[in-house]
Design a protein around this motif. Structure first.
Motif, short mmCIF file in Angstrom:
data_model
loop_
_atom_site.label_atom_id
_atom_site.label_comp_id
_atom_site.label_asym_id
_atom_site.label_seq_id
_atom_site.Cartn_x
_atom_site.Cartn_y
_atom_site.Cartn_z
N GLY A 101 0.80 -1.22 0.00
CA GLY A 101 0.00 0.00 0.00
C GLY A 101 0.83 1.27 0.00
O GLY A 101 0.33 2.34 -0.33
N ASP A 102 2.10 1.15 0.35
CA ASP A 102 2.99 2.31 0.32
C ASP A 102 3.36 2.66 -1.12
O ASP A 102 3.43 1.79 -2.00
CB ASP A 102 4.29 2.03 1.08
CG ASP A 102 4.10 1.94 2.58
OD1 ASP A 102 3.03 2.36 3.07
OD2 ASP A 102 5.02 1.44 3.26
N GLN A 103 3.63 3.93 -1.34
CA GLN A 103 4.20 4.35 -2.62
C GLN A 103 5.65 3.85 -2.69
O GLN A 103 6.42 4.06 -1.74
CB GLN A 103 4.17 5.87 -2.75
CG GLN A 103 4.78 6.41 -4.03
CD GLN A 103 3.97 6.05 -5.27
OE1 GLN A 103 2.75 6.24 -5.29
NE2 GLN A 103 4.64 5.52 -6.30
N ALA A 104 5.99 3.19 -3.77
CA ALA A 104 7.36 2.69 -3.93
C ALA A 104 8.30 3.86 -4.21
O ALA A 104 7.98 4.73 -5.04
CB ALA A 104 7.42 1.69 -5.08
N PRO A 105 9.43 3.92 -3.54
CA PRO A 105 10.37 5.01 -3.81
C PRO A 105 11.13 4.77 -5.12
O PRO A 105 11.63 3.66 -5.35
CB PRO A 105 11.32 4.96 -2.61
CG PRO A 105 11.25 3.56 -2.10
CD PRO A 105 9.89 3.04 -2.44
N ASP A 106 11.18 5.78 -5.94
CA ASP A 106 11.93 5.63 -7.19
C ASP A 106 13.41 5.89 -6.90
O ASP A 106 13.74 6.72 -6.05
CB ASP A 106 11.42 6.62 -8.23
CG ASP A 106 11.84 6.22 -9.63
OD1 ASP A 106 12.38 5.11 -9.81
OD2 ASP A 106 11.63 7.03 -10.56
N VAL A 107 14.26 5.15 -7.55
CA VAL A 107 15.70 5.35 -7.38
C VAL A 107 16.37 5.27 -8.74
O VAL A 107 15.85 4.64 -9.67
CB VAL A 107 16.33 4.30 -6.43
CG1 VAL A 107 15.84 4.50 -5.00
CG2 VAL A 107 16.04 2.89 -6.89
N THR A 157 15.80 4.16 -14.07
CA THR A 157 15.05 4.32 -12.83
C THR A 157 14.06 3.17 -12.72
O THR A 157 13.61 2.62 -13.73
CB THR A 157 14.28 5.65 -12.79
OG1 THR A 157 13.34 5.67 -13.87
CG2 THR A 157 15.22 6.83 -12.90
N LEU A 158 13.71 2.83 -11.50
CA LEU A 158 12.74 1.74 -11.33
C LEU A 158 11.37 2.12 -11.89
O LEU A 158 10.66 1.27 -12.41
CB LEU A 158 12.64 1.38 -9.84
CG LEU A 158 13.88 0.72 -9.23
CD1 LEU A 158 13.67 0.46 -7.74
CD2 LEU A 158 14.21 -0.59 -9.94
N SER A 159 11.02 3.39 -11.79
CA SER A 159 9.70 3.80 -12.28
C SER A 159 9.56 3.61 -13.79
O SER A 159 8.45 3.44 -14.30
CB SER A 159 9.41 5.25 -11.91
OG SER A 159 10.32 6.12 -12.54
N ILE A 204 10.89 -6.74 -7.97
CA ILE A 204 12.21 -6.16 -7.77
C ILE A 204 12.90 -6.92 -6.65
O ILE A 204 12.43 -6.94 -5.51
CB ILE A 204 12.11 -4.66 -7.39
CG1 ILE A 204 11.30 -3.91 -8.44
CG2 ILE A 204 13.51 -4.05 -7.26
CD1 ILE A 204 10.89 -2.50 -8.00
N SER A 205 14.01 -7.54 -6.98
CA SER A 205 14.76 -8.29 -5.97
C SER A 205 16.09 -7.59 -5.73
O SER A 205 16.93 -7.49 -6.63
CB SER A 205 15.00 -9.73 -6.46
OG SER A 205 15.69 -10.47 -5.47
#
Lengths: 136, 44
Positions: free
Chosen positions: B8-14, B25-27, B37-38
């Motif tokens: 439910g949390d917003q995933a942080p982009d890196v 970027t992951l996004s 994502i592992s």
């Protein structure tokens, strides 16, 4: 975990997931290891571990880095022909696995309880199966 | 230290680097659909 993802990447992709692995080190290390161990997985490099910390991962404590589970994990890896080489990155950094939906919302989060702890593939497939219902 | 993420949390982009050295970027990946994502422990 990387070899397990490679072994099951077909199932995971059929479940609608794009599989990414984030690894420590430079791209040349990723090319060497991911290219041989997981040619079907997209590997991305983090030479700083900043992304690990951003995702809530942290360095393990002694009991998380060396216990029966870790030793057994090493034995299982060796039985499959995986032998250790020079350590690339922070050997204390703990692993984790996540599923994120198309809106960027975390739908599954797994933080390892010890260094050789990985989520069962069945749990990942189950989480993927719930993605459609979560968006409805 | 960042808090552990929960469903439910917003995933942080890196920002990361691809195998050929290209920035990523992951996004970029999750905007095309669900991603697994592992974060690997280390090589060696």
């Amino acid at each position: 975990m990387l070899s397990s993802l490679e072994s099951h990447h077909g199932e995971l992709e059929r479940a609608g997931l794009t599989v990414l692995a984030v690894a420590q080190g430079e791209p040349k290390h990723n090319e060497r290891y991911c290219g041989s161990l997981a040619p079907n997985i997209t590997c991305l490099s983090d030479s700083t571990t900043d992304s690990y910390h951003t995702w809530g991962l942290q360095q393990g404590k002694l009991g998380e880095l060396l216990n029966v589970g870790v030793i057994m994990g090493g034995v299982r890896a060796a039985s499959k022909g995986h032998v250790g080489g020079p350590v690339i990155g922070d050997a204390r950094m703990m692993p984790g696995t996540f599923i994120v939906d198309g809106a960027g919302i975390v739908r599954y989060a797994f933080y390892a309880t010890h260094a050789a702890d990985h989520p069962p593939i069945a749990d990942l497939l189950h989480a993927a199966s719930l993605l459609g219902s979560a968006s409805n | 230290m960042a808090a552990r993420l929960q469903p439910g949390d917003q995933a942080p982009d890196v920002s990361l680097v691809g195998i050929t050295g290209q920035p990523a970027t992951l996004s970029e990946y999750w905007k095309n659909g669900p991603v697994l994502i592992s974060f690997l422990r280390h090589f060696g």
